[in-house]
Design an enzyme around this catalytic site. Structure first.
Site, mmCIF file in Angstrom:
data_model
loop_
_atom_site.group_PDB
_atom_site.id
_atom_site.type_symbol
_atom_site.label_atom_id
_atom_site.label_comp_id
_atom_site.label_asym_id
_atom_site.label_seq_id
_atom_site.Cartn_x
_atom_site.Cartn_y
_atom_site.Cartn_z
ATOM 1 N NE ARG A 1 -11.413 5.041 -4.284
ATOM 2 C CZ ARG A 1 -10.206 4.628 -4.648
ATOM 3 N NH1 ARG A 1 -9.252 5.514 -4.861
ATOM 4 N NH2 ARG A 1 -9.955 3.355 -4.795
ATOM 5 N NE ARG B 1 -10.220 5.058 -1.211
ATOM 6 C CZ ARG B 1 -11.171 5.201 -0.298
ATOM 7 N NH1 ARG B 1 -11.297 6.340 0.330
ATOM 8 N NH2 ARG B 1 -11.996 4.218 -0.030
ATOM 9 N NE ARG C 1 -0.778 5.899 -4.658
ATOM 10 C CZ ARG C 1 -2.072 5.983 -4.366
ATOM 11 N NH1 ARG C 1 -2.697 7.105 -4.559
ATOM 12 N NH2 ARG C 1 -2.713 4.955 -3.893
ATOM 13 C CB CYS D 1 -8.708 9.912 -3.081
ATOM 14 S SG CYS D 1 -9.525 8.859 -4.264
ATOM 15 C CG ASP E 1 -8.149 1.093 -12.149
ATOM 16 O OD1 ASP E 1 -8.676 2.132 -11.710
ATOM 17 O OD2 ASP E 1 -7.885 0.111 -11.425
ATOM 18 C CE LYS F 1 -2.371 0.867 -7.948
ATOM 19 N NZ LYS F 1 -3.499 1.027 -7.002
ATOM 20 C CG ASN F 2 -5.247 -2.189 -7.723
ATOM 21 O OD1 ASN F 2 -4.558 -1.519 -6.963
ATOM 22 N ND2 ASN F 2 -6.038 -1.655 -8.633
HETATM 23 N N1 EPU Z 1 -18.349 1.829 -2.971
HETATM 24 C C1 EPU Z 1 -19.336 2.072 -2.053
HETATM 25 N N2 EPU Z 1 -19.188 1.593 -0.796
HETATM 26 C C2 EPU Z 1 -18.091 0.872 -0.416
HETATM 27 C C3 EPU Z 1 -17.071 0.619 -1.358
HETATM 28 C C4 EPU Z 1 -17.230 1.108 -2.641
HETATM 29 O O1 EPU Z 1 -20.338 2.709 -2.357
HETATM 30 O O2 EPU Z 1 -18.024 0.477 0.759
HETATM 31 C C5 EPU Z 1 -18.468 2.322 -4.359
HETATM 32 C C6 EPU Z 1 -17.372 3.310 -4.708
HETATM 33 O O3 EPU Z 1 -17.702 4.612 -4.327
HETATM 34 C C7 EPU Z 1 -17.271 3.145 -6.196
HETATM 35 C C8 EPU Z 1 -17.578 1.661 -6.414
HETATM 36 O O4 EPU Z 1 -18.249 1.244 -5.242
HETATM 37 O O5 EPU Z 1 -18.269 3.893 -6.835
HETATM 38 C C9 EPU Z 1 -16.394 0.755 -6.676
HETATM 39 O O6 EPU Z 1 -15.394 0.967 -5.681
HETATM 40 P P1 EPU Z 1 -14.457 -0.202 -5.168
HETATM 41 O O7 EPU Z 1 -14.655 -0.369 -3.698
HETATM 42 O O8 EPU Z 1 -14.597 -1.402 -6.036
HETATM 43 O O9 EPU Z 1 -13.005 0.414 -5.387
HETATM 44 P P2 EPU Z 1 -11.776 0.115 -4.468
HETATM 45 O O10 EPU Z 1 -11.845 -1.294 -3.998
HETATM 46 O O11 EPU Z 1 -11.586 1.192 -3.478
HETATM 47 C C10 EPU Z 1 -10.237 -0.854 -6.364
HETATM 48 C C11 EPU Z 1 -8.908 -0.528 -6.931
HETATM 49 C C12 EPU Z 1 -9.004 0.774 -7.736
HETATM 50 C C13 EPU Z 1 -10.028 0.571 -8.839
HETATM 51 C C14 EPU Z 1 -11.377 0.155 -8.238
HETATM 52 C C15 EPU Z 1 -12.446 -0.162 -9.268
HETATM 53 C C16 EPU Z 1 -7.426 -1.512 -5.302
HETATM 54 C C17 EPU Z 1 -6.400 -1.325 -4.244
HETATM 55 N N3 EPU Z 1 -7.937 -0.407 -5.846
HETATM 56 O O12 EPU Z 1 -10.590 0.242 -5.510
HETATM 57 O O13 EPU Z 1 -7.725 1.000 -8.304
HETATM 58 O O14 EPU Z 1 -10.191 1.754 -9.579
HETATM 59 O O15 EPU Z 1 -11.188 -1.017 -7.408
HETATM 60 O O16 EPU Z 1 -12.009 -1.158 -10.107
HETATM 61 O O17 EPU Z 1 -7.729 -2.638 -5.666
HETATM 62 C C18 EPU Z 1 -6.035 2.301 -9.318
HETATM 63 O O18 EPU Z 1 -5.339 1.271 -9.348
HETATM 64 O O19 EPU Z 1 -5.710 3.355 -9.928
HETATM 65 C C19 EPU Z 1 -7.269 2.290 -8.552
HETATM 66 C C20 EPU Z 1 -7.877 3.409 -8.172
#
Ligand code: EPU
Length: 418
Positions: free
Chosen positions: A121, A92, A397, A116, A305, A22-23
């Site tokens: 996030r 998201r 999802r 969320c 995850d 998915k990701n």
């Molecule tokens: N963060 C910030 N600022 C930002 C972005 C992130 O402070 O601009 C913080 C977040 O609050 C969090 C950390 O950095 O504490 C990591 O967040 P990240 O941005 O890496 O998460 P994401 O990119 O929104 C992806 C996956 C998630 C997975 C996370 C962590 C996708 C589409 N989603 O989310 O997947 O948990 O990385 O590995 O790639 C899931 O599949 O169930 C899922 C939630």
């Protein structure tokens, strides 16, 4: 709304096929916005999030054909640059159209995704990176608005190694003037998979999979065909299930190199994840897992995850495990649902203490988010009696064909209208 009804305690055996990640597929679909030629993806899982991304891309003027395990995205007719609230609020990952839109259309208007179930996030990493590349970033009416006369390369040090932040900036940089270096980049296999796709479209990305990614901008990108990497989280979920149900599952498509953190915790717990031709299986000496602590970390650390699924395993392990969630601030909502099934879990802030019990018992429970849902399915499959799992739209999802895959290995699981 449907629910799952599971009669636990059946021995499971046979082969489970891992779907495309998915990701990885979501950024790959967004990447197709960077080119006016078609991008053809294979190993595409049939998931609600893939449909949502298709709707977002179509709304921008792209043609998206979803087939059996395939997606073709043709952004030749890209005409808009807005991703509206109604679509973004359900997923998201929609924010990943931001980088490609700014690079190709020189502007983007994307609804802020908001918080969320698992945390607030923010997307400041995405926005400050785009600003460093010469974009003007503003906010209005709950939308982030980004405009540029043309992006240029930049040295960008990420505050945190955000996965989608790294992906957004990497995509934007492919069409920027000059070179971009992203340091403290996310190292997840999904980032490397996206880089492979971008390179087959004609981009010049190196270092993806390490913490420093270099992107030499090019003037345009072409079409490409790309097979999506197998889903390491789905694989990990089924491997944990195998450990809990007699080691009878062969998880085809699981890649040892993507699951090292899980494998080392499993080894401490007295078991093993073993590579076999085309996949992995499990073994466990002594019948029951020992309790093992985990702290979630960015890749290659233990994945957030898989935290919920590990908690389900620790709920019936020998001893007591401390689980610390260091990525998201509110990702323990499965704990109280597992407690309804007899688990002994105390949560305090970012830490959960899980004292293993002899057995779990079926109960009605509710899913709060995708991975919480996976942990409840694991718990239900090992519990005595019947569990009803509600709000399973979260599972749709991210787990392709969950019910048929589990039925095929002997699980007593039905999806019924609630
Ligand atoms: N963060 C910030 N600022 C930002 C972005 C992130 O402070 O601009 C913080 C977040 O609050 C969090 C950390 O950095 O504490 C990591 O967040 P990240 O941005 O890496 O998460 P994401 O990119 O929104 C992806 C996956 C998630 C997975 C996370 C962590 C996708 C589409 N989603 O989310 O997947 O948990 O990385 O590995 O790639 C899931 O599949 O169930 C899922 C939630």
């Amino acid at each position: 709304m449907d629910k799952l009804v599971i009669d636990g305690g059946r021995p499971l055996s046979g082969t489970v096929e891992v779907s495309g990640a998915k990701n990885a597929v979501l950024p790959a679909m967004a990447a197709a916005l960077l080119s006016s030629a078609p991008v053809r993806l294979s190993n595409v899982p049939a998931l609600r999030d893939v449909e949502t991304m298709a709707r977002i891309l179509r709304n921008l003027g792209a043609r998206v054909d979803l087939g059996q395990g395939t997606a073709e995205v043709d952004s030749g007719g890209l005409s808009k640059w807005e991703a509206p609230y109604d679509l973004v609020r359900t997923m998201r990952a929609s924010v990943m159209v931001l980088g490609p839109l700014v690079a190709r259309m020189k502007r983007a208007r994307v609804s802020l995704p908001g918080g969320c179930a698992i945390g607030t996030r923010p997307i400041d990493v995405h926005l400050s990176g785009l600003a460093a590349m010469g974009a003007r970033v503003g906010m209005s009416d709950g939308y982030v608005e980004v405009e540029t006369g043309g992006l240029h390369g930049a040295a960008i040090q990420l505050k945190v190694p955000s996965v989608t932040g790294t992906e957004n900036l990497m995509m934007a940089a492919t069409l920027a003037e000059g070179a971009t270096v992203i340091s403290n980049a996310a190292r997840e296999p999904e980032v490397a998979d996206l880089a492979a796709l971008l390179n087959s479209m004609g981009a010049r990305v190196s270092g993806a999979g390490t913490d420093t990614i270099t992107i030499e901008g090019v003037s345009s990108l072409g079409g490409a065909s790309h097979g999506v990497v197998p889903d390491r989280i789905e694989a990990g979920t089924y491997l944990v299930l195998s450990l809990l149900t007699g080691n009878g599952l062969e998880v085809r498509g699981a890649r040892a190199e993507h699951l090292a953190a899980l494998a080392s915790r499993v080894a401490e717990a007295g078991g093993a994840l073993l590579p076999v031709a085309g996949g992995m299986r499990t073994s466990l000496g002594g019948g029951k897992l020992k309790s093992v602590d985990v702290v979630t970390q960015p890749y290659p650390g233990f994945p957030t995850d898989l935290q919920a699924q590990w908690m389900a395993a620790m709920a019936v392990a020998r001893g007591s495990a401390v689980i610390r969630e260091a990525i998201f601030e509110n990702r323990f909502q499965h704990a109280s649902e597992l407690a309804r099934m007899g688990a002994d879990i105390t949560v305090k802030g970012d830490t959960a203490v899980v004292r293993g019990v002899e057995a779990l018992k079926g109960a009605p429970v509710m899913v709060s988010d995708l991975r919480a849902g996976a942990s409840l399915v694991l718990a239900a499959l090992i519990a005595g009696g019947r569990t009803e799992i509600n709000r399973i739209y979260h599972l749709d999802r991210g787990y392709e064909s969950l019910v048929p895959k589990l039925k095929a290995v002997g699980a007593a699981i039905e999806r019924v209208p609630s």
